[in-house]
Structure formats: C-alpha cells, structure tokens
Design a protein around this motif. Sequence first.
Motif, PDB file in Angstrom:
ATOM      1  N   GLU A   1       0.890  -1.163   0.000  1.00 41.91           N
ATOM      2  CA  GLU A   1       0.000   0.000   0.000  1.00 41.91           C
ATOM      3  C   GLU A   1       0.926   1.210   0.000  1.00 41.91           C
ATOM      4  O   GLU A   1       1.611   1.455   0.989  1.00 41.91           O
ATOM      5  CB  GLU A   1      -0.879  -0.025   1.251  1.00 41.91           C
ATOM      6  N   THR A   2       0.977   1.919  -1.105  1.00 42.36           N
ATOM      7  CA  THR A   2       1.975   2.974  -1.218  1.00 42.36           C
ATOM      8  C   THR A   2       1.436   4.176  -1.982  1.00 42.36           C
ATOM      9  O   THR A   2       0.923   3.992  -3.080  1.00 42.36           O
ATOM     10  CB  THR A   2       3.278   2.429  -1.866  1.00 42.36           C
ATOM     11  N   PRO A   3       1.499   5.390  -1.386  1.00 41.41           N
ATOM     12  CA  PRO A   3       1.845   5.683  -0.004  1.00 41.41           C
ATOM     13  C   PRO A   3       0.854   5.020   0.960  1.00 41.41           C
ATOM     14  O   PRO A   3      -0.321   4.908   0.656  1.00 41.41           O
ATOM     15  CB  PRO A   3       1.746   7.204   0.102  1.00 41.41           C
ATOM     16  N   ALA A   4       1.393   4.588   2.115  1.00 41.98           N
ATOM     17  CA  ALA A   4       0.571   3.867   3.081  1.00 41.98           C
ATOM     18  C   ALA A   4      -0.289   4.845   3.885  1.00 41.98           C
ATOM     19  O   ALA A   4       0.147   5.941   4.219  1.00 41.98           O
ATOM     20  CB  ALA A   4       1.469   3.068   4.017  1.00 41.98           C
TER      21      ALA A   4
ATOM     22  N   THR B   1       5.122  18.443  15.133  1.00 42.82           N
ATOM     23  CA  THR B   1       6.181  17.435  14.967  1.00 42.82           C
ATOM     24  C   THR B   1       5.711  16.331  14.016  1.00 42.82           C
ATOM     25  O   THR B   1       4.539  16.272  13.648  1.00 42.82           O
ATOM     26  CB  THR B   1       6.572  16.793  16.329  1.00 42.82           C
ATOM     27  N   GLY B   2       6.643  15.460  13.673  1.00 43.46           N
ATOM     28  CA  GLY B   2       6.300  14.242  12.913  1.00 43.46           C
ATOM     29  C   GLY B   2       5.704  14.515  11.544  1.00 43.46           C
ATOM     30  O   GLY B   2       4.939  13.688  11.023  1.00 43.46           O
ATOM     31  N   LEU B   3       6.055  15.645  10.938  1.00 48.28           N
ATOM     32  CA  LEU B   3       5.471  15.994   9.634  1.00 48.28           C
ATOM     33  C   LEU B   3       5.915  14.991   8.570  1.00 48.28           C
ATOM     34  O   LEU B   3       7.107  14.724   8.423  1.00 48.28           O
ATOM     35  CB  LEU B   3       5.949  17.408   9.260  1.00 48.28           C
ATOM     36  N   ARG B   4       4.938  14.441   7.826  1.00 47.42           N
ATOM     37  CA  ARG B   4       5.261  13.505   6.743  1.00 47.42           C
ATOM     38  C   ARG B   4       4.468  13.867   5.493  1.00 47.42           C
ATOM     39  O   ARG B   4       3.261  14.071   5.535  1.00 47.42           O
ATOM     40  CB  ARG B   4       4.903  12.054   7.146  1.00 47.42           C
ATOM     41  N   TRP B   5       5.149  13.932   4.396  1.00 54.13           N
ATOM     42  CA  TRP B   5       4.522  14.099   3.065  1.00 54.13           C
ATOM     43  C   TRP B   5       5.550  13.633   2.057  1.00 54.13           C
ATOM     44  O   TRP B   5       6.687  14.136   2.056  1.00 54.13           O
ATOM     45  CB  TRP B   5       4.157  15.575   2.810  1.00 54.13           C
ATOM     46  N   PRO B   6       5.204  12.658   1.236  1.00 53.04           N
ATOM     47  CA  PRO B   6       6.229  12.086   0.348  1.00 53.04           C
ATOM     48  C   PRO B   6       6.788  13.077  -0.660  1.00 53.04           C
ATOM     49  O   PRO B   6       7.837  12.818  -1.262  1.00 53.04           O
ATOM     50  CB  PRO B   6       5.509  10.921  -0.345  1.00 53.04           C
ATOM     51  N   GLY B   7       6.120  14.224  -0.838  1.00 49.13           N
ATOM     52  CA  GLY B   7       6.610  15.225  -1.783  1.00 49.13           C
ATOM     53  C   GLY B   7       7.604  16.199  -1.179  1.00 49.13           C
ATOM     54  O   GLY B   7       8.095  17.091  -1.867  1.00 49.13           O
TER      55      GLY B   7
ATOM     56  N   ASP C   1      11.672  14.410   3.423  1.00 46.94           N
ATOM     57  CA  ASP C   1      10.929  13.234   3.899  1.00 46.94           C
ATOM     58  C   ASP C   1      11.678  11.956   3.541  1.00 46.94           C
ATOM     59  O   ASP C   1      12.200  11.825   2.424  1.00 46.94           O
ATOM     60  CB  ASP C   1       9.537  13.207   3.258  1.00 46.94           C
ATOM     61  N   PRO C   2      11.727  10.968   4.472  1.00 50.05           N
ATOM     62  CA  PRO C   2      12.417   9.709   4.153  1.00 50.05           C
ATOM     63  C   PRO C   2      11.835   8.983   2.942  1.00 50.05           C
ATOM     64  O   PRO C   2      12.535   8.211   2.278  1.00 50.05           O
ATOM     65  CB  PRO C   2      12.242   8.857   5.421  1.00 50.05           C
ATOM     66  N   ALA C   3      10.558   9.227   2.624  1.00 54.14           N
ATOM     67  CA  ALA C   3       9.935   8.553   1.473  1.00 54.14           C
ATOM     68  C   ALA C   3      10.249   9.266   0.157  1.00 54.14           C
ATOM     69  O   ALA C   3       9.971   8.720  -0.919  1.00 54.14           O
ATOM     70  CB  ALA C   3       8.420   8.490   1.667  1.00 54.14           C
ATOM     71  N   TYR C   4      10.809  10.464   0.225  1.00 53.52           N
ATOM     72  CA  TYR C   4      10.949  11.299  -0.984  1.00 53.52           C
ATOM     73  C   TYR C   4      11.757  10.638  -2.112  1.00 53.52           C
ATOM     74  O   TYR C   4      11.326  10.676  -3.273  1.00 53.52           O
ATOM     75  CB  TYR C   4      11.540  12.660  -0.613  1.00 53.52           C
ATOM     76  N   PRO C   5      12.918  10.020  -1.806  1.00 53.32           N
ATOM     77  CA  PRO C   5      13.709   9.489  -2.938  1.00 53.32           C
ATOM     78  C   PRO C   5      12.927   8.481  -3.778  1.00 53.32           C
ATOM     79  O   PRO C   5      12.916   8.575  -5.014  1.00 53.32           O
ATOM     80  CB  PRO C   5      14.921   8.829  -2.248  1.00 53.32           C
TER      81      PRO C   5
ATOM     82  N   MET D   1       2.174  14.088  -6.403  1.00 55.82           N
ATOM     83  CA  MET D   1       2.067  13.822  -4.965  1.00 55.82           C
ATOM     84  C   MET D   1       0.619  13.990  -4.492  1.00 55.82           C
ATOM     85  O   MET D   1      -0.100  14.854  -4.991  1.00 55.82           O
ATOM     86  CB  MET D   1       2.986  14.776  -4.192  1.00 55.82           C
ATOM     87  N   PRO D   2       0.248  13.209  -3.478  1.00 54.26           N
ATOM     88  CA  PRO D   2      -1.137  13.291  -3.007  1.00 54.26           C
ATOM     89  C   PRO D   2      -1.389  14.565  -2.187  1.00 54.26           C
ATOM     90  O   PRO D   2      -0.448  15.231  -1.759  1.00 54.26           O
ATOM     91  CB  PRO D   2      -1.273  12.054  -2.116  1.00 54.26           C
ATOM     92  N   GLY D   3      -2.657  14.839  -1.954  1.00 50.60           N
ATOM     93  CA  GLY D   3      -3.030  15.992  -1.131  1.00 50.60           C
ATOM     94  C   GLY D   3      -3.089  15.659   0.345  1.00 50.60           C
ATOM     95  O   GLY D   3      -3.570  16.455   1.152  1.00 50.60           O
ATOM     96  N   VAL D   4      -2.622  14.475   0.708  1.00 51.83           N
ATOM     97  CA  VAL D   4      -2.706  14.004   2.093  1.00 51.83           C
ATOM     98  C   VAL D   4      -1.340  14.131   2.761  1.00 51.83           C
ATOM     99  O   VAL D   4      -0.327  13.763   2.175  1.00 51.83           O
ATOM    100  CB  VAL D   4      -3.147  12.522   2.123  1.00 51.83           C
ATOM    101  N   LEU D   5      -1.337  14.639   4.003  1.00 53.47           N
ATOM    102  CA  LEU D   5      -0.101  14.715   4.786  1.00 53.47           C
ATOM    103  C   LEU D   5      -0.447  14.352   6.216  1.00 53.47           C
ATOM    104  O   LEU D   5      -1.616  14.228   6.564  1.00 53.47           O
ATOM    105  CB  LEU D   5       0.485  16.128   4.714  1.00 53.47           C
ATOM    106  N   CYS D   6       0.565  14.126   7.040  1.00 52.70           N
ATOM    107  CA  CYS D   6       0.261  13.850   8.441  1.00 52.70           C
ATOM    108  C   CYS D   6       1.288  14.502   9.355  1.00 52.70           C
ATOM    109  O   CYS D   6       2.400  14.830   8.930  1.00 52.70           O
ATOM    110  CB  CYS D   6       0.114  12.351   8.693  1.00 52.70           C
ATOM    111  N   PHE D   7       0.865  14.704  10.589  1.00 54.38           N
ATOM    112  CA  PHE D   7       1.714  15.369  11.575  1.00 54.38           C
ATOM    113  C   PHE D   7       1.157  15.091  12.968  1.00 54.38           C
ATOM    114  O   PHE D   7       0.085  14.497  13.110  1.00 54.38           O
ATOM    115  CB  PHE D   7       1.778  16.883  11.319  1.00 54.38           C
TER     116      PHE D   7
END
Length: 378
Positions: free
Chosen positions: A144-147, A273-279, A283-287, A296-302
């Motif tokens: 499932e990616t992005p999970a 804190t804990g901001l994540r967005w693959p774009g 972000d560790p998922a960026y590469p 990139m999706p419109g979804v992010l988390c923090f």
Amino acid sequence: MSARDWHDGTRCVHAGLPEPAPGDAFLPGPVFAAPYHLDPWQGPAASPNGYGRPDNPTRRLLEAAIGELEGGECRVFASGQAAITGLLLALLRPGDRVLLPADGYFPVRAFATATLEGIGVSVGFVPTAGPYPSFDGVRLLMLETPANPGLDVADVAALTAEAHAAGTLVVVDNTTATPLGQRPLDLGADLVVASGTKALTGHSDLLLGYVAARSAELLETLTGWRTTTGAVPGAFDAWLAHRSLATLDLRLARQSANAAAVVELLAGRADVTGLRWPGRPEDPAYPVASAQMRRMPGVLCFDLGDAARVARFVEASRLVAAATSFGGLHTTADRRAQWGDDTAPGFVRLSCGVEDTADLVADIGAALDAAGPAGPLS
Ligand SMILES: Cc1ncc(COP(=O)(O)O)c(C=O)c1O
C-alpha cells in the motif's frame, strides 16, 4: 496526437465515454435495472445485459474509464474493502502465505487476522518502508503505497522484481496515489486494488472499490468472485463516480499544491512534529516517491501532541472539517487514534481539499495559533 499521447486532464475528461453520436448525452445516464428484457429464443446470449449483478452498462463505462487510467482492465466493487477482501479471498487458499502492510489501512489487517488466518492462510505484516523478508513460499505480496495513514512509500518496481523471482503475485493498493499519481501495472505489479471512495471520485458522496489487471486469468477469477458474491456498486453510484472522474486531474492538482503549501507552513512551526509528506525533499519517502510517482497526493500527516490540542485546532479552523476518509473537495482532519489506528494520540491525517491555497494556509496557521500548546488549557 493520438489518444494514447493525451495528457492527464484530457484522459480524465474522455475516459470511458462512448463514441459521440448526434442526440446522445456525453455520459449516458445511469441504467437502473435488475433483470433486462431477454430474447425469447436466444436468452442471455443475445445481449450483454441479462441480470444486474453481473451486467450493467453504466458500470461497464466506469470500468472502461478506470481501466484506461490504470492501464489495465478494471472491475468495480461496492467499496474498497469489498475489492480488497474479495481479491484476497478469491486468490488465497488454505496453506498459502500472504504478506500485508503493517502500517496500511487497518481494517485489512483486522480482516486478515479474523478471516484469513481462520481459514488457514498464514499472514505476515511488513512495514511499507521495509525491510522486506524473503518472498520464498509467499503466494501474494500486497503493498500500500503511499501507506495510509503514515505515508511511507514502497519501491514497487524493485519489490515486484524480487517477488516475481520467487513466484509471488504482487498487488498494490493505489488508493492514496490514484492512477494519475502512479501506475502500478506499468511498474510490474500483477494487480491494482483501490478504494475509489477517496480522491479518485473525490466528492465524499459514494463508496467504490476496484481491481485492475492485465492478466485475463486473474480478471476472470475476480469477475467470477464478484458475480457470485454480489459485491457490486449500484448504477447511480457508478454514474456519479464516472462523472466525478472527469475532474480528477484538476482536483489532484489543487490538492497537491495545497498540501505543498501546508507542509511548508507546518515545517516552519516548532509546535508541529512528525510531519510527513512524500513530496517533501526532507521526507524519508521522498527518494522513492519522487522517482516512482507522477504526482504527490493531497494528504499529509503530523503530530499535535495530544487529542485535546487536535480538537482545539479543528474547532478553531473554519476550513478544516473533522472527518475521516480523504481525497475529497473539502479539507478534512482525522485523528486516527480515535478509530483504533496504532498512531500517537495527537497524530493527524490532513487531507487537503480544493480550497484556494492562500485561504487554507491562513486558516490552518490561525487555527494552530488559537489551539495553543499541547496539554489541557489551564
Ligand atoms: C488505503 C485504503 N485502502 C482501502 C480502503 C477501503 O476503502 P473503502 O472505505 O472504500 O471500503 C481505504 C479506506 O480508507 C484506504 O484508505
């Protein structure tokens, strides 16, 4: 330029539409039918429409549209869960081993533990970002990616190559990315499965799921499963979904731009804190995401620290609605721990809608200021 070379917006507007004919609607209205008239002599052989569970022309047009975007053939289901559980039950047998995301949509894990293990399927859970175990003896790998909700990313092409070498089928849940964000079948996956409830249809008004594949054999198995279990969407939902699909490119463009701007705002705040967005390049998922995904999706988390601060933030905002699901026109925030997800109490999944970017950024900034620091107000 042939239709094959069209860009995303053109493909979405035209996907699945019948050949134009004078006097016809662009997208024919929903066909509401349980039985259809049959030819008295030839019976169901005379027409593609015999009975509503296997046959519906509105549904077939939607399947043509999603299939064009995914680059395979599509079968739609009543919901994403109907598609995922149907796929797993149709393809797995007692004694098989399946690997599922440890950090993906949690009802899939609940289903695997309650139902798949109950019928003798061995289930393993693997974090989306890895490390992945050997695929020897694994019948099916689901990515499932992005999970959802943590937004880690898996390298579909690399994992598929390894899995195929071991004889393992690869399924990718494409819900968060949508077929405009990535095309798993082009990356080598055997099957795509997704919830069309989210960004694909994007108006928060229907449930939909689908599978897509290039293998006639897999499609036949899944079509047979759907026909016998009856997990089909109704004609009106199929029609609404097709109508909504036409604007997918426009909606995703705004959602993604909004996410980028909100990420920039949040990255500059010490109280988030804990901001994540693959774009996001940090972000560790960026590469992997930037190499694999088309957008990139419109979804992010923090993380806002605790549940009370999340509640104050959402209450103070005029544009962010408290709601689950994601990918819709309206910006929504969901504190995932309230649904039983294995996330911190202050973890928020934010789904950016299609509001104007400046309005959204101003509103979120002001709401965070108003929410104050974590911890109950004294
Ligand atoms: C990644 C993912 N897959 C599948 C589903 C299930 O979809 P549905 O709610 O349409 O059954 C969801 C729902 O949130 C999801 O986020």
